[in-house]
Scaffold this motif. Structure first.
Motif, PDB file in Angstrom:
ATOM      1  N   LEU A 165       0.673  10.020   7.446  1.00 13.76           N
ATOM      2  CA  LEU A 165      -0.413  10.989   7.321  1.00 13.76           C
ATOM      3  C   LEU A 165      -0.917  11.436   8.688  1.00 13.76           C
ATOM      4  O   LEU A 165      -1.344  12.577   8.860  1.00 13.76           O
ATOM      5  N   ALA A 166      -0.855  10.520   9.661  1.00 17.42           N
ATOM      6  CA  ALA A 166      -1.351  10.846  10.997  1.00 17.42           C
ATOM      7  C   ALA A 166      -0.543  11.946  11.667  1.00 17.42           C
ATOM      8  O   ALA A 166      -1.040  12.618  12.572  1.00 17.42           O
ATOM      9  N   THR A 167       0.688  12.151  11.215  1.00 15.09           N
ATOM     10  CA  THR A 167       1.566  13.123  11.878  1.00 15.09           C
ATOM     11  C   THR A 167       1.710  14.431  11.108  1.00 15.09           C
ATOM     12  O   THR A 167       2.375  15.358  11.594  1.00 15.09           O
ATOM     13  N   ILE A 168       1.108  14.532   9.923  1.00 19.22           N
ATOM     14  CA  ILE A 168       1.260  15.764   9.128  1.00 19.22           C
ATOM     15  C   ILE A 168      -0.027  16.579   9.087  1.00 19.22           C
ATOM     16  O   ILE A 168      -0.145  17.520   8.308  1.00 19.22           O
ATOM     17  N   VAL A 169      -1.006  16.192   9.906  1.00 21.34           N
ATOM     18  CA  VAL A 169      -2.242  16.976  10.024  1.00 21.34           C
ATOM     19  C   VAL A 169      -2.229  17.704  11.363  1.00 21.34           C
ATOM     20  O   VAL A 169      -1.433  17.393  12.246  1.00 21.34           O
ATOM     21  N   HIS A 170      -3.125  18.674  11.497  1.00 19.52           N
ATOM     22  CA  HIS A 170      -3.228  19.409  12.758  1.00 19.52           C
ATOM     23  C   HIS A 170      -4.672  19.349  13.269  1.00 19.52           C
ATOM     24  O   HIS A 170      -5.596  19.707  12.546  1.00 19.52           O
ATOM     25  N   PRO A 171      -4.835  18.898  14.524  1.00 14.65           N
ATOM     26  CA  PRO A 171      -3.807  18.314  15.381  1.00 14.65           C
ATOM     27  C   PRO A 171      -3.421  16.916  14.900  1.00 14.65           C
ATOM     28  O   PRO A 171      -4.155  16.292  14.138  1.00 14.65           O
ATOM     29  N   GLN A 172      -2.248  16.458  15.343  1.00 17.79           N
ATOM     30  CA  GLN A 172      -1.806  15.126  14.940  1.00 17.79           C
ATOM     31  C   GLN A 172      -2.802  14.078  15.417  1.00 17.79           C
ATOM     32  O   GLN A 172      -3.458  14.223  16.444  1.00 17.79           O
ATOM     33  N   LEU A 173      -2.896  12.997  14.631  1.00 16.52           N
ATOM     34  CA  LEU A 173      -4.006  12.053  14.741  1.00 16.52           C
ATOM     35  C   LEU A 173      -3.658  10.839  15.601  1.00 16.52           C
ATOM     36  O   LEU A 173      -2.675  10.121  15.330  1.00 16.52           O
ATOM     37  N   THR A 174      -4.462  10.584  16.628  1.00 12.39           N
ATOM     38  CA  THR A 174      -4.372   9.336  17.383  1.00 12.39           C
ATOM     39  C   THR A 174      -4.737   8.186  16.450  1.00 12.39           C
ATOM     40  O   THR A 174      -5.764   8.226  15.775  1.00 12.39           O
ATOM     41  N   SER A 175      -3.869   7.169  16.398  1.00 15.61           N
ATOM     42  CA  SER A 175      -4.102   6.114  15.416  1.00 15.61           C
ATOM     43  C   SER A 175      -3.453   4.805  15.834  1.00 15.61           C
ATOM     44  O   SER A 175      -2.438   4.804  16.549  1.00 15.61           O
ATOM     45  N   VAL A 176      -4.035   3.698  15.375  1.00 17.54           N
ATOM     46  CA  VAL A 176      -3.407   2.385  15.518  1.00 17.54           C
ATOM     47  C   VAL A 176      -2.341   2.266  14.430  1.00 17.54           C
ATOM     48  O   VAL A 176      -2.647   2.338  13.244  1.00 17.54           O
ATOM     49  N   GLU A 177      -1.098   2.115  14.829  1.00 15.37           N
ATOM     50  CA  GLU A 177      -0.001   2.022  13.873  1.00 15.37           C
ATOM     51  C   GLU A 177       0.346   0.563  13.600  1.00 15.37           C
ATOM     52  O   GLU A 177       0.701  -0.182  14.506  1.00 15.37           O
ATOM     53  N   GLN A 178       0.247   0.186  12.336  1.00 14.63           N
ATOM     54  CA  GLN A 178       0.620  -1.159  11.917  1.00 14.63           C
ATOM     55  C   GLN A 178       2.088  -1.173  11.500  1.00 14.63           C
ATOM     56  O   GLN A 178       2.575  -0.204  10.916  1.00 14.63           O
ATOM     57  N   PRO A 179       2.810  -2.269  11.761  1.00 12.70           N
ATOM     58  CA  PRO A 179       4.234  -2.353  11.403  1.00 12.70           C
ATOM     59  C   PRO A 179       4.376  -2.649   9.909  1.00 12.70           C
ATOM     60  O   PRO A 179       4.652  -3.784   9.500  1.00 12.70           O
ATOM     61  N   LEU A 180       4.208  -1.632   9.075  1.00  8.44           N
ATOM     62  CA  LEU A 180       4.040  -1.848   7.639  1.00  8.44           C
ATOM     63  C   LEU A 180       5.262  -2.477   6.984  1.00  8.44           C
ATOM     64  O   LEU A 180       5.133  -3.396   6.170  1.00  8.44           O
ATOM     65  N   ARG A 181       6.458  -1.990   7.305  1.00  7.59           N
ATOM     66  CA  ARG A 181       7.654  -2.592   6.698  1.00  7.59           C
ATOM     67  C   ARG A 181       7.813  -4.044   7.125  1.00  7.59           C
ATOM     68  O   ARG A 181       8.178  -4.905   6.308  1.00  7.59           O
ATOM     69  N   LYS A 182       7.523  -4.323   8.388  1.00 10.86           N
ATOM     70  CA  LYS A 182       7.617  -5.710   8.859  1.00 10.86           C
ATOM     71  C   LYS A 182       6.561  -6.589   8.206  1.00 10.86           C
ATOM     72  O   LYS A 182       6.791  -7.783   7.959  1.00 10.86           O
ATOM     73  N   MET A 183       5.386  -6.019   7.923  1.00 10.06           N
ATOM     74  CA  MET A 183       4.366  -6.767   7.190  1.00 10.06           C
ATOM     75  C   MET A 183       4.894  -7.158   5.813  1.00 10.06           C
ATOM     76  O   MET A 183       4.699  -8.288   5.353  1.00 10.06           O
ATOM     77  N   GLY A 184       5.564  -6.210   5.157  1.00  7.60           N
ATOM     78  CA  GLY A 184       6.137  -6.501   3.850  1.00  7.60           C
ATOM     79  C   GLY A 184       7.209  -7.571   3.921  1.00  7.60           C
ATOM     80  O   GLY A 184       7.251  -8.489   3.087  1.00  7.60           O
ATOM     81  N   GLU A 185       8.069  -7.476   4.919  1.00  8.99           N
ATOM     82  CA  GLU A 185       9.124  -8.479   5.093  1.00  8.99           C
ATOM     83  C   GLU A 185       8.518  -9.866   5.311  1.00  8.99           C
ATOM     84  O   GLU A 185       8.964 -10.856   4.719  1.00  8.99           O
ATOM     85  N   ALA A 186       7.496  -9.929   6.167  1.00 11.76           N
ATOM     86  CA  ALA A 186       6.860 -11.208   6.458  1.00 11.76           C
ATOM     87  C   ALA A 186       6.192 -11.788   5.217  1.00 11.76           C
ATOM     88  O   ALA A 186       6.290 -12.994   4.942  1.00 11.76           O
ATOM     89  N   ALA A 187       5.511 -10.938   4.439  1.00  7.94           N
ATOM     90  CA  ALA A 187       4.849 -11.402   3.223  1.00  7.94           C
ATOM     91  C   ALA A 187       5.868 -11.921   2.217  1.00  7.94           C
ATOM     92  O   ALA A 187       5.639 -12.941   1.540  1.00  7.94           O
ATOM     93  N   ALA A 188       6.995 -11.228   2.094  1.00  4.49           N
ATOM     94  CA  ALA A 188       8.046 -11.656   1.163  1.00  4.49           C
ATOM     95  C   ALA A 188       8.611 -13.013   1.566  1.00  4.49           C
ATOM     96  O   ALA A 188       8.852 -13.884   0.710  1.00  4.49           O
ATOM     97  N   LYS A 189       8.824 -13.221   2.854  1.00  2.00           N
ATOM     98  CA  LYS A 189       9.352 -14.512   3.321  1.00  2.00           C
ATOM     99  C   LYS A 189       8.350 -15.631   3.089  1.00  2.00           C
ATOM    100  O   LYS A 189       8.725 -16.756   2.724  1.00  2.00           O
ATOM    101  N   LEU A 190       7.059 -15.318   3.257  1.00  2.00           N
ATOM    102  CA  LEU A 190       6.033 -16.334   3.001  1.00  2.00           C
ATOM    103  C   LEU A 190       5.972 -16.705   1.521  1.00  2.00           C
ATOM    104  O   LEU A 190       5.800 -17.878   1.176  1.00  2.00           O
ATOM    105  N   ILE A 191       6.125 -15.712   0.639  1.00  2.00           N
ATOM    106  CA  ILE A 191       6.070 -16.028  -0.794  1.00  2.00           C
ATOM    107  C   ILE A 191       7.289 -16.850  -1.192  1.00  2.00           C
ATOM    108  O   ILE A 191       7.189 -17.761  -2.034  1.00  2.00           O
ATOM    109  N   LEU A 192       8.440 -16.580  -0.598  1.00  2.00           N
ATOM    110  CA  LEU A 192       9.629 -17.388  -0.881  1.00  2.00           C
ATOM    111  C   LEU A 192       9.429 -18.832  -0.430  1.00  2.00           C
ATOM    112  O   LEU A 192       9.833 -19.771  -1.128  1.00  2.00           O
ATOM    113  N   ASP A 193       8.808 -19.014   0.740  1.00  2.00           N
ATOM    114  CA  ASP A 193       8.515 -20.365   1.229  1.00  2.00           C
ATOM    115  C   ASP A 193       7.634 -21.116   0.232  1.00  2.00           C
ATOM    116  O   ASP A 193       7.861 -22.301  -0.048  1.00  2.00           O
TER     117      ASP A 193
END
Length: 338
Positions: free
Chosen positions: A282-310
């Protein structure tokens, strides 16, 4: 068409339902010729196994529940991608539920997932404390929970995947100050969410350091949608409060604020700079493009999945907290072009 059941196969083959069940589950003690007859009849009649019934009987559903506040923005869908990349190759399926930022709906979703006999639940909660009793009861009944992004009160011992909201919010505010801003609005989300408070505290700390904190520039919203961001800035306009920049809790709140500024003919960033926290597309499809803190969302999902498996492998394993790094991406919403 009526669903073909094991009882139908039993009647068709004149075999007991237990024999049919064992044949369908490839029981090593079943006669090979009997199993062949059962499988051929199942194909002939169009029998499809009921995964829920099998999971109730044998205790493994290969299902993982996912509870998220919303699926409208790319945030949750990106996390889901990471979860699926870990779980799907292992034969797990993900059952997705949405709470609509409502803890009562979240509670019902959790109960529903238990009824589906999921082996674990990954959750991004809608209220820090409201469903704490439900979380504890689910864990006590043997179903592990892993939290990401928004986490419960510290009294609950759970595995979680988070970012350092306080520090990263501080960096955003420092950036605005370094570009010459002094009257910085903060659009908060609901205070029932822990990282709302963490980001607000990061904002306050930096403004106090520079001795420019103004409580009148902190606006708390009841929700997290675009309209909430728009209404927050409208309140400041209606009161005649002056400001030169905005730091919003999320991309949605920031974009709602930007939409109102556009309606009022306010130039971004020449007159008001805008920055946010979340870092979705969403930060890149507005005008002007939005300065933002980007979280590593896919990596968050991967980490959460590995924790649930543990936790599925060993529910008594110690809880783990994973703190993921983020990037502050500078875009045109805070920089005046030459």
């Amino acid at each position: 068409m009526k669903r073909v059941t094991i009882k139908d196969l039993s009647k068709f083959l004149s075999l007991s339902t237990s024999t049919i069940s064992r044949a369908l589950l490839n029981d090593k003690n079943i006669n090979p010729e009997t199993q062949k007859r059962v499988l051929e009849a199942a194909e002939q009649l169009g029998y499809k196994p009921n995964p829920a019934a099998i999971s109730l009987k044998y205790g493994q559903s290969r299902n993982i529940g996912l509870v998220v506040p919303e699926m409208i923005t790319p945030f949750s869908s990106k996390v889901l991608q990471g979860i699926q990349e870990v779980l799907y190759p292992l034969g797990y399926r993900v059952i997705i539920t949405q709470s609509d930022e409502n803890p009562l709906i979240e509670r019902k979703n959790l109960q529903l997932l238990e009824e589906f006999n999921v082996e674990g639940i990954i959750i991004n909660l809608s209220h820090e404390t409201y469903n704490e009793d439900v979380y504890k009861n689910i864990i006590d009944r043997g179903t592990p929970l892993v939290f990401f992004d928004r986490i419960p009160a510290k009294s609950l011992d759970v595995s979680k995947v988070v970012v350092d909201d306080h520090i990263k919010a501080s960096l955003v505010v420092e950036h605005l100050i370094n570009t010459g801003k002094r009257k910085i609005v903060h659009i908060m989300g609901p205070s029932t969410i822990r990282n709302v408070i963490e980001r607000a505290n990061g904002y306050k700390r930096i403004l106090e350091k520079h001795n420019i904190l103004d409580q009148n520039l902190i606006i708390q919203t009841e929700g997290m949608i675009f309209e909430d961001g728009k209404n927050a800035i409208k309140k400041l306009f209606d009161k005649g409060v002056e400001f030169d920049s905005i730091f919003a809790f999320s991309d949605t709140l920031a974009i709602g604020a930007m939409n109102y500024l556009h309606e009022k003919g306010v130039k971004i960033p020449q007159e008001v700079s805008v920055a946010s926290f979340s870092g979705t597309e969403l930060a890149t499809i507005v005008h002007p493009q939005l300065t933002s803190v980007e979280q590593p969302l896919r990596k968050m999902g991967e980490a959460a999945a590995k924790l649930i498996l543990d936790k599925i492998r060993d529910i008594s394993a110690p809880s783990t907290t994973i703190v993921m790094d983020t990037d502050l991406v500078y875009r045109a919403s805070t920089f005046i072009g030459k």
